[in-house]
Design an enzyme around this catalytic site. Structure first.
Site, PDB file in Angstrom:
ATOM      1  N   TYR A  36       6.970  -2.443   0.826  1.00  0.00           N
ATOM      2  CA  TYR A  36       5.709  -2.113   0.155  1.00  0.00           C
ATOM      3  C   TYR A  36       5.958  -1.685  -1.288  1.00  0.00           C
ATOM      4  O   TYR A  36       5.320  -2.199  -2.217  1.00  0.00           O
ATOM      5  CB  TYR A  36       4.973  -1.010   0.910  1.00  0.00           C
ATOM      6  CG  TYR A  36       3.761  -0.510   0.175  1.00  0.00           C
ATOM      7  CD1 TYR A  36       2.586  -1.256   0.159  1.00  0.00           C
ATOM      8  CD2 TYR A  36       3.791   0.693  -0.531  1.00  0.00           C
ATOM      9  CE1 TYR A  36       1.465  -0.813  -0.532  1.00  0.00           C
ATOM     10  CE2 TYR A  36       2.681   1.141  -1.220  1.00  0.00           C
ATOM     11  CZ  TYR A  36       1.524   0.386  -1.221  1.00  0.00           C
ATOM     12  OH  TYR A  36       0.426   0.824  -1.920  1.00  0.00           O
ATOM     13  N   SER A  42       0.429   0.544  -8.062  1.00  0.00           N
ATOM     14  CA  SER A  42       0.644   1.853  -7.449  1.00  0.00           C
ATOM     15  C   SER A  42       1.755   2.580  -8.190  1.00  0.00           C
ATOM     16  O   SER A  42       2.662   1.947  -8.735  1.00  0.00           O
ATOM     17  CB  SER A  42       1.042   1.700  -5.976  1.00  0.00           C
ATOM     18  OG  SER A  42       1.375   2.949  -5.396  1.00  0.00           O
TER      19      SER A  42
END
Length: 273
Positions: free
Chosen positions: A163, A150
């Protein structure tokens, strides 16, 4: 008994089909990656930790490829072992490691079991699976690995600290693994999307955030970009021009500034400010 040419062609294609494993394939980017594999003739083993994976398999089967669904917990080593056993010794031509879990809100307010589950799903289970599969691929001298990282991995994740930390690990890990496997016939590609229109934000309790309510990328578009990069043997790809810009800005600004920018988009209640 005679067999017509169309049946022979179907049987030939079935025998010759390559085999791919896609994790986190019940919804979102993972489901779209599975569809990409199917559209290119791959037989599939699709995996998730929820019963929706079986409905996903039924949808993909309409594309006339062999699909097996497995519901197992990839946050555990036992769950990954179940996945590997379900492959039944068949050589794995591609593994698309997409399983992941998010978690919003302040770190000190989070339940630690939820924190640990994010780490175990995104990191521990993923690297355990990849070590097993990459070792076998290297022995055969061929294979493709796609890791869903990501652009969050480039950013200190204020109100999404765990995260973003796991995605920073995956982004870095993918480059290192690619370098280690150079010349082996095994390629490693890191797909780095930004915010994507999936149930991620609902599950992460982020629907009251600016990013949670903003327009997001289509998971089918993200998957297409990632699949093409994997097939080309590219090292990494950031999906979408807006995400490319965000990643570039994050790489040059001081971390403290990026952390404050992240706060504005992810802080609880920011959707209403």
């Amino acid at each position: 008994m005679t067999t017509d040419s169309s049946e022979l062609l179907l049987e030939t294609n079935r025998v010759a089909a390559q085999f791919a494993i896609v994790t986190g394939a019940s919804t979102g980017i993972g489901l779209s990656l599975a569809f990409e594999c199917a559209s290119h003739g791959y037989d599939l083993l699709i995996v998730a930790d929820e019963p929706e994976i079986h409905e996903a398999a039924r949808e993909i089967q309409q594309m006339k490829v062999n699909v097996e669904a497995l519901e197992t917990d990839l946050a555990t080593l036992e769950g990954v072992d179940r996945l590997l056993a379900a492959a039944k010794g068949r050589p794995i031509d591609a593994v698309l490691a997409n399983a992941g879990r998010g978690l919003g809100r302040a770190f000190i307010d989070q339940n630690f079991e939820a924190v640990r589950r994010v780490i175990d799903t995104n990191v521990t289970g993923t690297v355990y699976l990849l070590q097993k599969v990459a070792r076998e691929m290297k022995d055969r001298g061929r294979g493709r690995i796609l890791i869903t990282g990501s652009i969050a991995g480039f950013m200190p994740g204020t109100f999404q600290a765990v995260y973003n930390g796991t995605k920073a690990f995956l982004d870095s890990f993918s480059f290192a693994l690619r370098a280690e496997l150079k010349g082996s016939g095994v390629t490693v590609t890191c797909l780095m999307p930004g915010a994507t229109e999936t149930d991620f934000f609902e599950r992460a309790d982020m629907l009251d955030t600016k990013v949670g309510t903003a327009k997001k990328d289509d998971p089918a578009d993200v998957a297409k970009v990632g699949f093409e990069a994997m097939m080309n043997g590219d090292g990494d790809v950031v999906s979408g021009w807006d995400n490319k810009l965000r990643a570039a800005i994050a790489s040059v600004l001081p971390a403290s500034v990026v952390a404050e920018q992240h706060r504005k988009r992810v802080e609880p209640g920011s959707a209403y400010k």
